[in-house]
Design a protein around this motif. Structure first.
Motif, mmCIF file in Angstrom:
data_model
loop_
_atom_site.group_PDB
_atom_site.id
_atom_site.type_symbol
_atom_site.label_atom_id
_atom_site.label_comp_id
_atom_site.label_asym_id
_atom_site.label_seq_id
_atom_site.Cartn_x
_atom_site.Cartn_y
_atom_site.Cartn_z
ATOM 1 N N SER A 127 138.974 89.057 43.269
ATOM 2 C CA SER A 127 139.697 87.904 43.817
ATOM 3 C C SER A 127 140.092 86.892 42.742
ATOM 4 O O SER A 127 140.840 85.945 43.022
ATOM 5 C CB SER A 127 138.843 87.193 44.874
ATOM 6 O OG SER A 127 137.681 86.609 44.290
ATOM 7 N N TYR A 128 139.630 87.086 41.506
ATOM 8 C CA TYR A 128 139.877 86.109 40.452
ATOM 9 C C TYR A 128 141.378 85.909 40.250
ATOM 10 O O TYR A 128 142.106 86.847 39.864
ATOM 11 C CB TYR A 128 139.219 86.555 39.145
ATOM 12 C CG TYR A 128 139.382 85.579 38.013
ATOM 13 C CD1 TYR A 128 138.815 84.314 38.071
ATOM 14 C CD2 TYR A 128 140.114 85.907 36.870
ATOM 15 C CE1 TYR A 128 138.964 83.406 37.036
ATOM 16 C CE2 TYR A 128 140.262 85.007 35.829
ATOM 17 C CZ TYR A 128 139.689 83.763 35.919
ATOM 18 O OH TYR A 128 139.850 82.858 34.891
ATOM 19 N N VAL A 132 133.015 82.834 35.388
ATOM 20 C CA VAL A 132 133.219 81.407 35.138
ATOM 21 C C VAL A 132 132.920 81.037 33.691
ATOM 22 O O VAL A 132 133.600 80.188 33.105
ATOM 23 C CB VAL A 132 132.328 80.561 36.079
ATOM 24 C CG1 VAL A 132 132.552 79.074 35.826
ATOM 25 C CG2 VAL A 132 132.623 80.892 37.535
ATOM 26 N N GLU A 133 131.926 81.663 33.109
ATOM 27 C CA GLU A 133 131.549 81.319 31.730
ATOM 28 C C GLU A 133 132.667 81.659 30.755
ATOM 29 O O GLU A 133 133.238 82.745 30.801
ATOM 30 C CB GLU A 133 130.283 82.083 31.326
ATOM 31 C CG GLU A 133 129.025 81.612 32.030
ATOM 32 C CD GLU A 133 127.847 82.547 31.781
ATOM 33 O OE1 GLU A 133 128.019 83.525 31.020
ATOM 34 O OE2 GLU A 133 126.777 82.301 32.358
ATOM 35 N N PHE A 183 126.662 76.199 38.703
ATOM 36 C CA PHE A 183 127.034 75.292 39.790
ATOM 37 C C PHE A 183 128.380 75.684 40.388
ATOM 38 O O PHE A 183 128.541 75.770 41.614
ATOM 39 C CB PHE A 183 127.066 73.867 39.240
ATOM 40 C CG PHE A 183 127.780 72.867 40.093
ATOM 41 C CD1 PHE A 183 127.174 72.322 41.214
ATOM 42 C CD2 PHE A 183 129.063 72.451 39.769
ATOM 43 C CE1 PHE A 183 127.833 71.383 42.003
ATOM 44 C CE2 PHE A 183 129.727 71.520 40.541
ATOM 45 C CZ PHE A 183 129.114 70.983 41.663
ATOM 46 N N ALA A 184 129.376 75.959 39.525
ATOM 47 C CA ALA A 184 130.711 76.323 39.997
ATOM 48 C C ALA A 184 130.708 77.656 40.730
ATOM 49 O O ALA A 184 131.435 77.842 41.706
ATOM 50 C CB ALA A 184 131.690 76.371 38.818
ATOM 51 N N ALA A 185 129.885 78.605 40.268
ATOM 52 C CA ALA A 185 129.792 79.899 40.944
ATOM 53 C C ALA A 185 129.263 79.726 42.364
ATOM 54 O O ALA A 185 129.748 80.363 43.317
ATOM 55 C CB ALA A 185 128.902 80.844 40.150
ATOM 56 N N ARG A 187 138.376 72.033 35.101
ATOM 57 C CA ARG A 187 136.983 71.627 35.294
ATOM 58 C C ARG A 187 135.994 72.621 34.698
ATOM 59 O O ARG A 187 134.877 72.233 34.330
ATOM 60 C CB ARG A 187 136.693 71.465 36.794
ATOM 61 C CG ARG A 187 137.456 70.333 37.449
ATOM 62 C CD ARG A 187 137.016 70.144 38.891
ATOM 63 N NE ARG A 187 137.272 71.317 39.719
ATOM 64 C CZ ARG A 187 136.904 71.413 40.996
ATOM 65 N NH1 ARG A 187 136.261 70.435 41.580
ATOM 66 N NH2 ARG A 187 137.176 72.519 41.679
ATOM 67 N N ASP A 188 136.372 73.883 34.602
ATOM 68 C CA ASP A 188 135.448 74.876 34.049
ATOM 69 C C ASP A 188 134.989 74.517 32.639
ATOM 70 O O ASP A 188 133.924 74.952 32.189
ATOM 71 C CB ASP A 188 136.097 76.267 34.026
ATOM 72 C CG ASP A 188 136.172 76.895 35.407
ATOM 73 O OD1 ASP A 188 135.478 76.399 36.315
ATOM 74 O OD2 ASP A 188 136.928 77.861 35.581
#
Length: 305
Positions: free
Chosen positions: A73-74, A256-257, A188-190, A142-143
């Motif tokens: 889905s990315y 995310v990283e 947190f974002a994950a 924000r990442d």
């Protein structure tokens, strides 16, 4: 000797949507709003931050296959169904402006770096990790809060409301904004998710719950380990939500990283005090009606640092 790292795609997209096409056109009528706005952004950053070194990061691959393999889905919602395979939805009048931005940067002498198979975020992550500090990263993504490191130091100049209203963020700013340290932002974002990147998050886990979980268990690994401990103290409903999302949580942080060790060619980070090719810059300015923006950038380069 501050190094300013610029997330070029983040800023030129903002410039494109922030300046009407009707207000910025070349003599032949071609829109140059993204170019003009981007140049002005760079001039504003130089005037306001006084960097000695500056690098622009580019997307060589806006949706890397290795991230899609982990999480299909990315960025899937940004695929151009009518374009070639893997193409991003980009406004027709923005795409032709990107090469012109690169031409202006080359004439000025500011390196614009990309790496095959990686996004601009990964270039920024690698440079923030491998280059000597102090470092400032300018982006509306924000990442990139995860890059903040008070010890080096690395700060994020968050441009969510534009470059003129940027937020100068350290670890304390991230804690105040999200309730977690910058180093834990990816976890947190994950958990929370991010629709802009096609990151679903854990259903039923919002920002406050995600922050509380990260604070209590330290990391996503700690949260997943605690799921197997009956004494961990999860509410039954929350335990069920996290358990159901275990497969997602196993891969989401890797998506995310940002990468921090990608291959980048040798380059000079020094910010010139004058354009390295003034004749070419003048030609570009005349051809594309960019004289005012280019002058502001040249004037910014000449300021004392």
């Amino acid at each position: 000797m501050t190094l300013l790292l610029v997330d070029a795609p983040s800023l030129y997209f903002r410039a494109y949507f922030g300046i009407p096409e009707s207000a910025a056109k070349a003599p032949d009528g071609t829109p140059v709003n993204a170019v003009r706005g981007f140049i002005d952004f760079i001039a504003t950053l130089i005037r306001g931050r006084h960097p000695d070194r500056l690098v622009c990061a580019m997307d060589a691959d806006w949706r890397p296959a290795w991230r899609v393999e982990l999480l299909p889905s990315y960025k899937a919602h940004r695929l151009d169904a009518g374009g070639p395979p893997g193409a991003e939805i980009v406004p027709d009048t923005l795409q032709p402006q990107v090469p012109l931005i690169l031409e202006v940067l080359e004439a000025i002498g500011i390196p614009a770096l990309g790496a095959p198979g990686y996004e601009a975020d990964d270039v920024l992550g690698t440079l923030a990790t491998t280059q000597p500090g102090p470092i400032e990263v300018a982006s509306g993504d924000r990442d990139l809060f995860q890059l903040i490191d008070d010890d080096k130091p690395v700060r994020l100049l968050y441009c969510g409301r534009g470059v003129a209203k940027l937020e100068d963020c350290d670890d304390a700013a991230v804690r105040a904004k999200y309730g977690v340290p910058a180093a834990a932002y990816a976890d947190f974002a994950a958990l929370r998710g991010d629709p802009s990147d096609g990151l679903p998050g854990v259903p039923g886990v919002g920002e406050k719950t995600a922050a509380r979980l990260v604070t209590r268990y330290g990391s996503l690994d700690g949260i997943l380990a605690a799921l197997d401990d009956p004494k961990a103290g999860f509410a039954a409903g929350l335990r069920g939500k996290l358990a159901a999302a275990r497969d997602y949580l196993a891969v989401a942080p890797k998506v995310v990283e940002v990468a921090r060790d990608i291959p980048i060619p040798d380059f000079d980070t020094s910010l010139p005090t004058a354009p390295v090719d003034a004749d070419r810059l003048l030609s570009l300015a005349e051809k594309w009606n960019l004289a005012g923006s280019c002058k502001r950038l040249v004037d910014a380069l000449a300021l004392p640092r």
